[in-house]
Design a protein around this motif. Structure first.
Motif, PDB file in Angstrom:
ATOM      1  N   GLY A  56       0.826  -1.218   0.000  1.00 43.09           N
ATOM      2  CA  GLY A  56       0.000   0.000   0.000  1.00 43.09           C
ATOM      3  C   GLY A  56       0.854   1.259   0.000  1.00 43.09           C
ATOM      4  N   HIS A  57       1.946   1.212   0.752  1.00 38.36           N
ATOM      5  CA  HIS A  57       2.849   2.357   0.847  1.00 38.36           C
ATOM      6  C   HIS A  57       3.448   2.681  -0.525  1.00 38.36           C
ATOM      7  CE1 HIS A  57       5.953   5.007   2.436  1.00 38.36           C
ATOM      8  NE2 HIS A  57       6.871   4.262   1.836  1.00 38.36           N
ATOM      9  N   PHE A  58       4.030   1.688  -1.187  1.00 35.16           N
ATOM     10  CA  PHE A  58       4.680   1.954  -2.476  1.00 35.16           C
ATOM     11  C   PHE A  58       3.651   2.227  -3.578  1.00 35.16           C
ATOM     12  CE2 PHE A  58       8.224  -0.359  -0.351  1.00 35.16           C
ATOM     13  CZ  PHE A  58       9.092   0.718  -0.324  1.00 35.16           C
ATOM     14  N   LEU A  59       2.496   1.593  -3.460  1.00 37.92           N
ATOM     15  CA  LEU A  59       1.406   1.900  -4.387  1.00 37.92           C
ATOM     16  C   LEU A  59       1.072   3.389  -4.298  1.00 37.92           C
ATOM     17  CD1 LEU A  59      -0.976   0.787  -6.242  1.00 37.92           C
ATOM     18  CD2 LEU A  59      -2.309   0.629  -4.138  1.00 37.92           C
ATOM     19  N   GLY A  60       1.001   3.900  -3.068  1.00 38.81           N
ATOM     20  CA  GLY A  60       0.696   5.313  -2.862  1.00 38.81           C
ATOM     21  C   GLY A  60       1.764   6.221  -3.444  1.00 38.81           C
ATOM     22  N   LEU A  61       3.031   5.864  -3.215  1.00 41.71           N
ATOM     23  CA  LEU A  61       4.117   6.691  -3.752  1.00 41.71           C
ATOM     24  C   LEU A  61       4.104   6.656  -5.281  1.00 41.71           C
ATOM     25  CD1 LEU A  61       7.090   5.822  -1.330  1.00 41.71           C
ATOM     26  CD2 LEU A  61       5.423   7.681  -1.158  1.00 41.71           C
ATOM     27  N   ALA A  62       3.952   5.457  -5.853  1.00 43.16           N
ATOM     28  CA  ALA A  62       3.932   5.322  -7.320  1.00 43.16           C
ATOM     29  C   ALA A  62       2.772   6.121  -7.901  1.00 43.16           C
ATOM     30  CB  ALA A  62       3.796   3.845  -7.703  1.00 43.16           C
ATOM     31  N   PHE A  63       1.626   6.004  -7.250  1.00 41.01           N
ATOM     32  CA  PHE A  63       0.411   6.687  -7.669  1.00 41.01           C
ATOM     33  C   PHE A  63       0.634   8.201  -7.707  1.00 41.01           C
ATOM     34  CE2 PHE A  63      -3.983   8.126  -7.117  1.00 41.01           C
ATOM     35  CZ  PHE A  63      -4.676   7.244  -7.933  1.00 41.01           C
ATOM     36  N   GLN A  64       1.263   8.723  -6.654  1.00 46.84           N
ATOM     37  CA  GLN A  64       1.470  10.164  -6.569  1.00 46.84           C
ATOM     38  C   GLN A  64       2.461  10.652  -7.618  1.00 46.84           C
ATOM     39  OE1 GLN A  64      -0.260  12.447  -4.613  1.00 46.84           O
ATOM     40  NE2 GLN A  64       0.741  13.729  -6.122  1.00 46.84           N
ATOM     41  N   VAL A  65       3.548   9.890  -7.819  1.00 50.89           N
ATOM     42  CA  VAL A  65       4.556  10.305  -8.794  1.00 50.89           C
ATOM     43  C   VAL A  65       3.943  10.302 -10.201  1.00 50.89           C
ATOM     44  CG1 VAL A  65       6.808   9.751  -9.814  1.00 50.89           C
ATOM     45  CG2 VAL A  65       6.484   9.552  -7.343  1.00 50.89           C
ATOM     46  N   GLN A  66       3.128   9.280 -10.491  1.00 53.71           N
ATOM     47  CA  GLN A  66       2.425   9.255 -11.778  1.00 53.71           C
ATOM     48  C   GLN A  66       1.518  10.465 -11.930  1.00 53.71           C
ATOM     49  OE1 GLN A  66       0.220   5.660 -12.060  1.00 53.71           O
ATOM     50  NE2 GLN A  66       2.041   4.376 -12.161  1.00 53.71           N
ATOM     51  N   ASP A  67       0.846  10.796 -10.817  1.00 54.85           N
ATOM     52  CA  ASP A  67      -0.046  11.946 -10.821  1.00 54.85           C
ATOM     53  C   ASP A  67       0.730  13.219 -11.164  1.00 54.85           C
ATOM     54  OD1 ASP A  67      -2.889  12.249 -10.202  1.00 54.85           O
ATOM     55  OD2 ASP A  67      -2.215  13.758  -8.756  1.00 54.85           O
ATOM     56  N   ASP A  68       1.920  13.317 -10.614  1.00 58.82           N
ATOM     57  CA  ASP A  68       2.785  14.473 -10.886  1.00 58.82           C
ATOM     58  C   ASP A  68       3.136  14.534 -12.374  1.00 58.82           C
ATOM     59  OD1 ASP A  68       2.718  14.893  -8.190  1.00 58.82           O
ATOM     60  OD2 ASP A  68       4.856  14.569  -7.833  1.00 58.82           O
ATOM     61  N   ILE A  69       3.430  13.378 -12.963  1.00 56.17           N
ATOM     62  CA  ILE A  69       3.779  13.341 -14.393  1.00 56.17           C
ATOM     63  C   ILE A  69       2.568  13.762 -15.234  1.00 56.17           C
ATOM     64  CG2 ILE A  69       4.439  11.831 -16.327  1.00 56.17           C
ATOM     65  CD1 ILE A  69       6.025  10.123 -14.294  1.00 56.17           C
ATOM     66  N   LEU A  70       1.414  13.165 -14.912  1.00 55.98           N
ATOM     67  CA  LEU A  70       0.201  13.478 -15.679  1.00 55.98           C
ATOM     68  C   LEU A  70      -0.188  14.946 -15.537  1.00 55.98           C
ATOM     69  CD1 LEU A  70      -1.935  10.302 -14.832  1.00 55.98           C
ATOM     70  CD2 LEU A  70      -0.830  10.822 -17.017  1.00 55.98           C
ATOM     71  N   GLY A  71       0.117  15.525 -14.401  1.00 59.78           N
ATOM     72  CA  GLY A  71      -0.231  16.928 -14.146  1.00 59.78           C
ATOM     73  C   GLY A  71       0.610  17.911 -14.949  1.00 59.78           C
ATOM     74  N   ILE A  72       1.676  17.419 -15.555  1.00 63.23           N
ATOM     75  CA  ILE A  72       2.524  18.299 -16.374  1.00 63.23           C
ATOM     76  C   ILE A  72       2.545  17.867 -17.840  1.00 63.23           C
ATOM     77  CG2 ILE A  72       4.894  19.118 -16.752  1.00 63.23           C
ATOM     78  CD1 ILE A  72       5.306  19.046 -13.740  1.00 63.23           C
ATOM     79  N   TRP A  73       2.685  16.543 -18.035  1.00 70.35           N
ATOM     80  CA  TRP A  73       2.803  16.070 -19.422  1.00 70.35           C
ATOM     81  C   TRP A  73       1.663  15.143 -19.834  1.00 70.35           C
ATOM     82  CZ3 TRP A  73       7.362  15.525 -16.188  1.00 70.35           C
ATOM     83  CH2 TRP A  73       8.312  16.524 -16.376  1.00 70.35           C
ATOM     84  N   GLY A  74       0.574  15.121 -19.035  1.00 64.78           N
ATOM     85  CA  GLY A  74      -0.543  14.224 -19.341  1.00 64.78           C
ATOM     86  C   GLY A  74      -1.274  14.661 -20.597  1.00 64.78           C
TER      87      GLY A  74
END
Lengths: 335, 335
Positions: free
Chosen positions: B215-233
């Motif tokens: 759950g911890h790493f899922l959350g971190l991965a999820f957030q980092v992806q969110d950061d990518i999508l928020g700029i280059w999505g």
């Protein structure tokens, strides 16, 4: 102050500090500072005046002690009820736009509303964590029962807070609405403090009920007295300008009673803005329609109900004497 | 959607409605309405789009089920993690001044901040009460352990929220500060959902740890992806305007990586206001300094760590397949 209360006070502060130390981490220290400021320990004006009276933890510990259980074991619960109280104050100050609390600038004034919302949230979380600490000294079912009581109280608090806010815009608020609001906002947490104290003290069912009921009526009596002092209190004694509740247009019990008469006070209230210049006139008008005697009688009734309940609980020993004494002071206050 | 998830979804909504029904009382119905609006059940725009994905309760129930325990018994905990999530969203929207949530006006926009603070508080209280309901189906020590995990997570949330807010005015935010904030704000509750699911499923210690870590790493991965999508999505896929995070000056991982280079992007960021007109240029500049590949690599690392953890947990049966499937979708999302 009796001896047992003198020995409880520093232990309550220690336990609160221990609970708040969960935020001791380099990166959250400025955040912790906001909590310790509100609790009266740090920042300008820190000290006894700024901490509040810690009535709820004292009630809880005295109740546990008078049931014959070591009150020190109940300290996490004492900290928890005080943390809930302070959580509600921090959010209340934002909601009411209050600039001052216990003579100092409120958290939202110092750090802004967004951070102040978070300070309130953290105080609530720390309260919940404190409750789980009880498990080291009490059977888990008693701990869970205490958690349930406290959370039910928190639901009452949010409901009472909703009613209070909704009253501002309503013109149809009745005396029964007032009781529902006050039961949630003031009486519920005082009641829970005594209730949890008795549960942790392993009192029998009827004693638990007597303490719960004592806290409830104590809260109602306390609030009604507060309403009286907020209109007819002696400025020199209460420290706040008399009749300020009228200027703030608070729908307190005397005001609702007065409005119910649909007489000269209602006429005044509905048509004339109340200012420092005419507030004395408004207070006199309200008293002339028996709102003072009416509210005073009700305060007396609630006080009697509280005293009956605590007599039924029949608190014993030094803690029992201190509890009766504290009840007496709370029920016959002038400030 | 697999069969087991289809059968869980309506049960999650039912349990949430059951928990919120604690506010069913004539006088607090308008208040309850504010909560049911936020949860997506009532008001304009109510419906599936407005409820959110209920990822946290699904993770919790699937984890419990794959440990061989009847997931229906864990429903109060599933409701509790979703209520905590929504409590934090309601307060977050006030703190961030956000006008919309899931395509609809936020609670504070509709009813004002004072009432919205109270709505968030009530959602949190309802979560705590939901947790106490577990006692009818689980041993009290396991219930208390779950309560402790959830409250520790709530403390992480408030700490993460504090860090996030403090970043706005700070110019010295480092990548390690970012991880601390994200661990609190995003990863902690996803981790707690899996952790509590495994505790209620009575998994052995190493399996509990594997789910917690998943759950911890899922959350971190999820957030980092969110950061990518928020700029280059892809705007057409994400539904929000690409690069909006840059315009809002959010200190996301790619931005912190770019600022760390002290090159052309940092120069741009520090001197030029980013607007819809130049945001594409800013995003390209950031990518040219390898912030895209850097962040992408980290997302990949976090995803691998999450997958390693769930493989270690070795989920079994239909629930296990569904959990692997859900993890896969969350880790390889494009929206």
């Amino acid at each position: 102050m009796t001896d047992i209360i003198s020995s409880m006070r520093p232990e309550i502060e220690n336990e609160l500090m221990h609970q708040v130390s969960r935020l001791d981490e380099e990166h959250s220290l400025p955040f912790k500072e906001m909590l310790t400021y509100h609790l009266g320990w740090t920042g300008e004006g820190a000290g006894e005046e700024a901490t509040g009276k810690r009535i709820r933890p004292l009630l809880l510990l005295l109740t546990t002690a008078t049931c014959g259980t070591d009150w020190k074991k109940a300290l996490p619960a004492a900290a928890a009820v005080e943390l809930v109280h302070n959580f509600s104050l921090v959010h209340d100050d934002i909601q009411d736009n209050s600039p001052k609390r216990r003579g100092r600038p409120t958290v939202w004034v110092k750090w802004g509303s967004p951070l102040a919302i978070n300070v309130g949230d953290a105080l609530f979380v720390l309260s919940n964590l404190a409750m789980t600490d009880l498990a080291s000294d009490f059977p888990t079912d008693r701990v869970l029962e205490s958690v349930r009581i406290l959370q039910q109280t928190c639901l009452d608090l949010t409901r009472g807070q909703y009613l209070d806010m909704s009253f501002e815009d309503r013109t149809d608020v009745k005396v029964e609405d007032y009781w529902m609001m006050v039961a949630g906002k003031t009486a519920s947490l005082l009641s829970a403090s005594c209730h949890i104290g008795a549960i942790l003290g392993n009192a029998d069912e009827s004693t638990v009920e007597a303490y719960r009921s004592f806290g409830h009526f104590l809260g109602l009596a306390f609030q009604v007295q507060d309403d009286i002092l907020g209109i007819w209190g002696d400025e020199n004694v209460t420290g706040k300008s008399a009749a300020s509740d009228l200027i703030e247009r608070k729908k307190t019990l005397p005001v609702l009673a007065g409005l119910g008469k649909q007489g000269p006070f209602a006429e005044f209230w509905n048509n004339v803005p109340i200012t420092p210049d005419n507030v004395e006139e408004a207070a006199k008008l309200l008293a002339s329609e028996s709102a003072y005697t009416y509210t005073h009688d009700i305060a007396k009734q609630m006080t009697d109900l509280a005293i009956n309940s605590i007599r039924e609980a029949d608190p014993q020993g030094e803690a029992g004497d201190a509890l009766m004494d504290l009840a007496d002071r709370l029920l016959h206050r002038t400030t």
